[in-house]
Enzyme design. Structure first.
Site, PDB file in Angstrom:
ATOM      1  N   SER A   1    -118.026  16.096  12.703  1.00  0.00           N
ATOM      2  CA  SER A   1    -117.092  15.424  11.800  1.00  0.00           C
ATOM      3  C   SER A   1    -116.079  16.463  11.329  1.00  0.00           C
ATOM      4  O   SER A   1    -116.215  17.658  11.605  1.00  0.00           O
ATOM      5  CB  SER A   1    -117.840  14.882  10.593  1.00  0.00           C
ATOM      6  OG  SER A   1    -118.294  15.978   9.816  1.00  0.00           O
ATOM      7  N   LYS A   2    -115.081  15.985  10.590  1.00  0.00           N
ATOM      8  CA  LYS A   2    -114.070  16.886  10.041  1.00  0.00           C
ATOM      9  C   LYS A   2    -114.736  17.927   9.130  1.00  0.00           C
ATOM     10  O   LYS A   2    -114.400  19.103   9.158  1.00  0.00           O
ATOM     11  CB  LYS A   2    -113.073  16.060   9.218  1.00  0.00           C
ATOM     12  CG  LYS A   2    -111.657  16.453   9.473  1.00  0.00           C
ATOM     13  CD  LYS A   2    -110.721  15.510   8.791  1.00  0.00           C
ATOM     14  CE  LYS A   2    -109.351  16.150   8.761  1.00  0.00           C
ATOM     15  NZ  LYS A   2    -108.365  15.321   8.143  1.00  0.00           N
ATOM     16  N   ARG A   3    -115.701  17.431   8.349  1.00  0.00           N
ATOM     17  CA  ARG A   3    -116.377  18.337   7.424  1.00  0.00           C
ATOM     18  C   ARG A   3    -117.161  19.414   8.191  1.00  0.00           C
ATOM     19  O   ARG A   3    -117.209  20.569   7.785  1.00  0.00           O
ATOM     20  CB  ARG A   3    -117.307  17.546   6.501  1.00  0.00           C
ATOM     21  CG  ARG A   3    -117.745  18.390   5.325  1.00  0.00           C
ATOM     22  CD  ARG A   3    -118.537  17.617   4.313  1.00  0.00           C
ATOM     23  NE  ARG A   3    -117.871  16.397   3.864  1.00  0.00           N
ATOM     24  CZ  ARG A   3    -118.532  15.343   3.376  1.00  0.00           C
ATOM     25  NH1 ARG A   3    -119.830  15.361   3.279  1.00  0.00           N
ATOM     26  NH2 ARG A   3    -117.878  14.264   2.978  1.00  0.00           N
TER      27      ARG A   3
ATOM     28  N   GLU B   1    -114.796  22.060   9.200  1.00  0.00           N
ATOM     29  CA  GLU B   1    -114.436  22.944   8.084  1.00  0.00           C
ATOM     30  C   GLU B   1    -115.554  23.936   7.793  1.00  0.00           C
ATOM     31  O   GLU B   1    -115.316  25.121   7.564  1.00  0.00           O
ATOM     32  CB  GLU B   1    -114.126  22.122   6.834  1.00  0.00           C
ATOM     33  CG  GLU B   1    -112.741  21.498   6.906  1.00  0.00           C
ATOM     34  CD  GLU B   1    -112.575  20.301   5.983  1.00  0.00           C
ATOM     35  OE1 GLU B   1    -113.423  20.107   5.087  1.00  0.00           O
ATOM     36  OE2 GLU B   1    -111.585  19.564   6.179  1.00  0.00           O
TER      37      GLU B   1
END
Ligand code: GLU
Length: 499
Positions: free
Chosen positions: A256-258, A261
């Protein structure tokens, strides 16, 4: 060799909606390999019709990343080619012409219902259950045309048959058969006149004479629709291949995007344009990506791009999802660093030294440093940490690091002075010349060789770990070595006096 030894025409067809992910890099790579293996063409097509998700700059970043990996394309928006334009927004009239053909042949219809609101999901029209309830599905064409001419807003939808089924075939997954009753009347052309992916991909692959389409398996759910559109046009389909998706490093679910990050906080990334700055070689990234979902046999793991071109085959793609494994990337990076010739490695570590504040003026020395670091680097970015002292004017060892284990400062000072006497007298610092006298000294003083070499290492490199000491001393040079040893002696004198 692949099952196809005829020259293929393959395409990588990214949407410029953000930074280019590893998964896209791998799709591009597989397509490229097939093209080069068969002497065919690798085409770059930019699928930019989704204007809501369009990100300016994404196309440039993508092209730079592909070039960095060494995946040059034969046709594309920047290099041109006989099947252009290669940017979908420049092909609007083409899609409109073919969409009209589908309407006229009864496979699609103008729909005047309000267009579904797009929300944050990628392609909301995939979920739209628009079908039996549409008043426009069976509207006579002359009436639909009259409403269009009057300026009424509309979309074009595929007229999915209610009955029957469709079978589509994936080269690694076999036949996929779906009942038409489970499909819907998907929008093909939006009210702004731009096609959606499903229509554009079919038309472009056909007109660009694509023979093999390798794309992410995220498109499997809409694959049957694509089969229907091909059938409606009466066109032959390319060979379809949907390699596995990537899972998070722990194997639990998609990235996921998280997750991305969190990775960047650990100094890792799944974005292609980050790998260079993290010290990875494109050769290693290519090797690593190729093996996420493909294998040659169960033992060979080192592949250059040329090896992959020779050995890649669609049949050996594994359709099962594959977890991203960063330790493997580090492993491959080390292997490929060792394979570089020294001049090449020198050129590649130079920017890392410069960025860390070591201006490199001596090319010969950089070459020697590259040679000695070659087997010691896991990443190019480690070069300043592992070899910055070669280029420093002065080093600043911690005074305490100069005191030998279980020795007093006075004893260490005496040892250091004797070491200095020896190295002053040495004609050179090669192992043959320098090793014996220094080992003899340790023995004479009742010390371990490690005491003598430990002092030298700390004095000269200000580090506990360094490349082999004699090579290190040779590269640093007599003058600087003596200077650093003298400074270390001064530090020891100071500690000895204070105690
Ligand atoms: N534009 C699509 C994507 O980025 C391309 C899929 C395909 O290769 O057909 O996922």
């Amino acid at each position: 060799m692949s099952e196809s030894s005829q020259p293929v025409r393959v395409r990588f067809a990214p949407s410029p909606t953000g930074r280019t992910h590893l998964g896209s890099g791998r799709t591009a790579l597989y397509n490229y390999l097939l093209a080069r293996q068969t002497g065919g063409q690798f085409i770059l097509r930019i699928e930019d019709t989704d204007r809501k998700r369009y990100v300016p700059g994404a196309e440039d970043e993508l092209m730079q990343s592909l070039r960095w990996l060494g995946l040059e394309w034969d046709e594309g928006p920047d290099v041109g080619g006989p099947y252009g334009p290669y940017r979908q927004t420049e092909r609007k009239e083409i899609y409109q012409k073919y969409a009209r053909q589908l309407v006229e042949s009864g496979h699609a219809y103008y729909c005047f219902c309000p267009e579904p609101e797009t929300d944050e999901t990628d392609e909301p029209w995939q979920r739209c259950q628009h079908r039996e309830d549409c008043p426009d599905r069976d509207l006579p064409l002359d009436q639909a045309d009259a409403r269009r001419s009057a300026g009424e807003e509309h979309v074009i939808r595929f007229k999915m048959p209610y009955e029957g089924s469709i079978t589509v075939t994936d080269a690694i997954r076999g036949d996929i058969c779906v009942e038409n009753s489970t499909l819907d009347d998907t929008i093909l052309v939006k009210s702004n006149g731009l096609p959606v992916y499903h229509l554009a991909v079919v038309i472009d692959d056909h007109l660009m004479e694509i023979t093999h389409a390798i794309r992410t398996s995220e498109w499997l759910p809409t694959f049957p629709l694509h089969g229907h559109i091909y059938k409606a046009f009466g066109w032959d389909q390319p060979v379809w291949v949907h390699p596995s998706i990537f899972l998070k490093p722990d194997g639990k679910g998609k990235m996921s995007k998280r997750d991305s990050e969190a990775l960047s906080e650990e100094g890792k990334s799944t974005f292609l344009s980050d790998f260079a700055a993290l010290g990875y070689l494109p050769e290693a990234v290519v090797n690593w990506m190729a093996l996420i979902g493909w294998s040659y046999d169960d033992k060979t793991e080192f592949f250059t791009l040329a090896d992959l071109i020779e050995k890649f085959s669609i049949e050996k793609l594994n359709p099962a999802p594959a977890a991203i494994n960063f330790s493997k990337l580090d492993h491959f990076n080390g292997l490929h660093i060792r394979e570089l010739d020294t001049a090449d490695l020198a050129a590649r570590i130079r920017p890392f030294f410069e960025q860390a504040g070591y201006p490199i003026s001596d090319d010969e020395k950089l070459h020697q440093v590259a040679d000695v670091l070659k087997i010691r680097l896991g990443s190019l970015a480690e070069a300043p940490e592992k070899g910055g002292f070669f280029f420093e004017e002065e080093v600043h060892p911690e005074p305490e690091s100069l005191v030998g284990k279980k020795m007093t400062a006075a004893e260490s000072l005496e040892m250091a002075q004797r070491i200095e006497q020896i190295i002053v007298s040495l004609p050179d610092f090669s192992e043959e010349t320098a090793n014996h006298p220094l080992r003899d000294l340790a023995e004479e003083l009742g010390l371990k060789a490690g005491h003598v070499f430990g002092f030298l290492r700390n004095a000269i490199t200000a580090r506990e770990v360094s490349p082999p000491i004699f090579e290190t001393m040779t590269i640093i040079g007599r003058e600087k070595v003596l200077e650093r040893v003298e400074k270390a002696i001064l530090k020891l004198e100071k500690i000895a006096e204070e105690r």
